[in-house]
Scaffold this active site. Sequence first.
Site, PDB file in Angstrom:
ATOM      1  NE  ARG A  14      -3.672  -0.596   2.276  1.00 42.81           N
ATOM      2  CZ  ARG A  14      -4.730  -0.906   3.013  1.00 42.81           C
ATOM      3  NH1 ARG A  14      -5.364   0.035   3.684  1.00 42.81           N
ATOM      4  NH2 ARG A  14      -5.149  -2.157   3.086  1.00 42.81           N
ATOM      5  CB  SER A  98      -8.820  -0.670   2.325  1.00 44.76           C
ATOM      6  OG  SER A  98      -9.834  -0.881   3.273  1.00 44.76           O
ATOM      7  CG  HIS A  99      -9.591   2.670   5.409  1.00 45.92           C
ATOM      8  ND1 HIS A  99      -9.116   1.387   5.574  1.00 45.92           N
ATOM      9  CD2 HIS A  99      -8.795   3.471   6.160  1.00 45.92           C
ATOM     10  CE1 HIS A  99      -8.085   1.415   6.407  1.00 45.92           C
ATOM     11  NE2 HIS A  99      -7.877   2.665   6.778  1.00 45.92           N
ATOM     12  CE  LYS A 108      -7.263  -4.867   1.733  1.00 47.36           C
ATOM     13  NZ  LYS A 108      -8.621  -4.774   2.335  1.00 47.36           N
ATOM     14  CG  ASP A 242     -14.084  -1.089   3.777  1.00 54.03           C
ATOM     15  OD1 ASP A 242     -14.833  -1.808   3.100  1.00 54.03           O
ATOM     16  OD2 ASP A 242     -12.991  -1.489   4.230  1.00 54.03           O
ATOM     17  CG  ASP A 244     -11.502  -3.090   0.378  1.00 55.85           C
ATOM     18  OD1 ASP A 244     -11.993  -2.452   1.322  1.00 55.85           O
ATOM     19  OD2 ASP A 244     -10.647  -3.976   0.547  1.00 55.85           O
ATOM     20  CG  ASP A 246     -12.497  -5.572   3.158  1.00 55.59           C
ATOM     21  OD1 ASP A 246     -12.813  -4.386   3.435  1.00 55.59           O
ATOM     22  OD2 ASP A 246     -11.333  -5.989   3.297  1.00 55.59           O
ATOM     23  NE  ARG A 247     -12.664  -1.845   7.200  1.00 52.30           N
ATOM     24  CZ  ARG A 247     -12.364  -0.684   7.793  1.00 52.30           C
ATOM     25  NH1 ARG A 247     -12.458  -0.578   9.103  1.00 52.30           N
ATOM     26  NH2 ARG A 247     -11.987   0.347   7.071  1.00 52.30           N
ATOM     27  CG  HIS A 329     -11.769  -6.719   8.688  1.00 50.36           C
ATOM     28  ND1 HIS A 329     -11.806  -6.777   7.320  1.00 50.36           N
ATOM     29  CD2 HIS A 329     -10.998  -5.649   8.996  1.00 50.36           C
ATOM     30  CE1 HIS A 329     -11.089  -5.801   6.803  1.00 50.36           C
ATOM     31  NE2 HIS A 329     -10.596  -5.099   7.803  1.00 50.36           N
TER      32      HIS A 329
END
Length: 452
Positions: A14, A98-99, A108, A242, A244, A246-247, A329
């Site tokens: 990242r 992500s965020h 990832k 978020d 992507d 995933d949360r 998560h």
Amino acid sequence: MTGLSQLVKAYDVRGVVPDQWDEGLAELFGAAFVTVTQADTIVIGYDMRPSSPGLSRAFARGAAALGTSVTEIGLCSTDELYFASGRLDMPGAMFTASHNPAQYNGIKMCRAGAAPVGEDTGLAEIRALVEGWADNGAPEPVAVPGSITQRDVLADYAGYLRHLVDLSGIRPLKVVVDAGNGMGGHTVPTVFDGLPVDLVPMYFELDGTFPNHEANPLDPKNLVDLQARVIAEGADIGLAFDGDADRCFVIDERGEPVSPSAVTALVAARELAKHPGSTIIHNLITSWSVPEVVKEHGGIPVRTRVGHSFIKQEMARTGAVFGGEHSAHYYFRDFFNADTGMLAALHVLAALGHQDGTVSELVAAYDRYAASGEINSTVADQANRTAAVRAAYRDRPGAAVDDLDGLTVATADWWFNLRASNTEPLLRLNVEAPDSDTVARIRDEVLAIVRA
């Protein structure tokens, strides 16, 4: 080669594009990934950030140059990429930050079956290869490169999730969803299609510049719009994803955030009803309510470090049916031990829709303690300040001290955890107790030492 120590983190890659990395480096990462995983085929997806398509395609070129065939699934959420890795049994790479703000991007990575790639499970080797190639030249391509093909898995992903949760017979629900201009705007319409849900979309337009607010629901200021809309619409529930997707964070009918620990406990109880006596994983910052609920429902709680690679390893080691973290998560054995906010959201909708009460009434049994939330302090010497806190509490009557992940001090009446950030000069404090006055007292005591 300089800069990779700032680019390659404990769990992923990242950094800022193009300052810290670009398509040339992405191509080397693709070659390194297939070298370390020894993959004949891989699957790649990407989010809505402007830099994602180019970085993703460069990674694919690097992999294909070494003879690996690449399946590109295009725009997707991170958990959709994990689904593809699990269902297709291929190592996978997801291009997302992500965020993080718009100028960031990342990768990832996972092995076949969505098994994690972290610092101790391949990421260090990938970094070493990229550093070497960046200094000495890219690896020699093979005579016959691998193919690069496209495949759409969104409908299969949605169908798989719906298969895992019984949503038959739920009452009609009005649901406000804030996608934050992230990938939830891509996945939610397909996953929710056909459900008895009056969907009120917010910021579903895919825009990696995040024109409305950061796609980081962990920061309370990014929930304000959703909270107001839930109240204005008289909605049953609000969901925030978020960047992507995933949360997932839950807002109740009053516009109040639901603790991710309460969601963890609720989903744990549902999974234990299907799989009696199973193990449930929770990290050490989740509420005391989580292991309490797990035991009450006949399950076995297992406490672990914070972070998806640790959770996934423990899921695999113990055969746990479910795992949850304070950061929203949520991990499922039936989802390749990977994290998926969407599946957790479906569980909450099913639980809500199969009874007549409100969200606040539904989660009341699982939200038993007061908590500080995560409080960050900028410090010059993390180890020194942590040692000072340890010295202040280690001899306190009734206090137990452990070092599983940072410093945790617990008594019969309260606990706190103090952890150093892996990437910033920060100490992160979480406190929990039966009442807010005790939380405030312990919080202020610890912060006085940390910030002295």
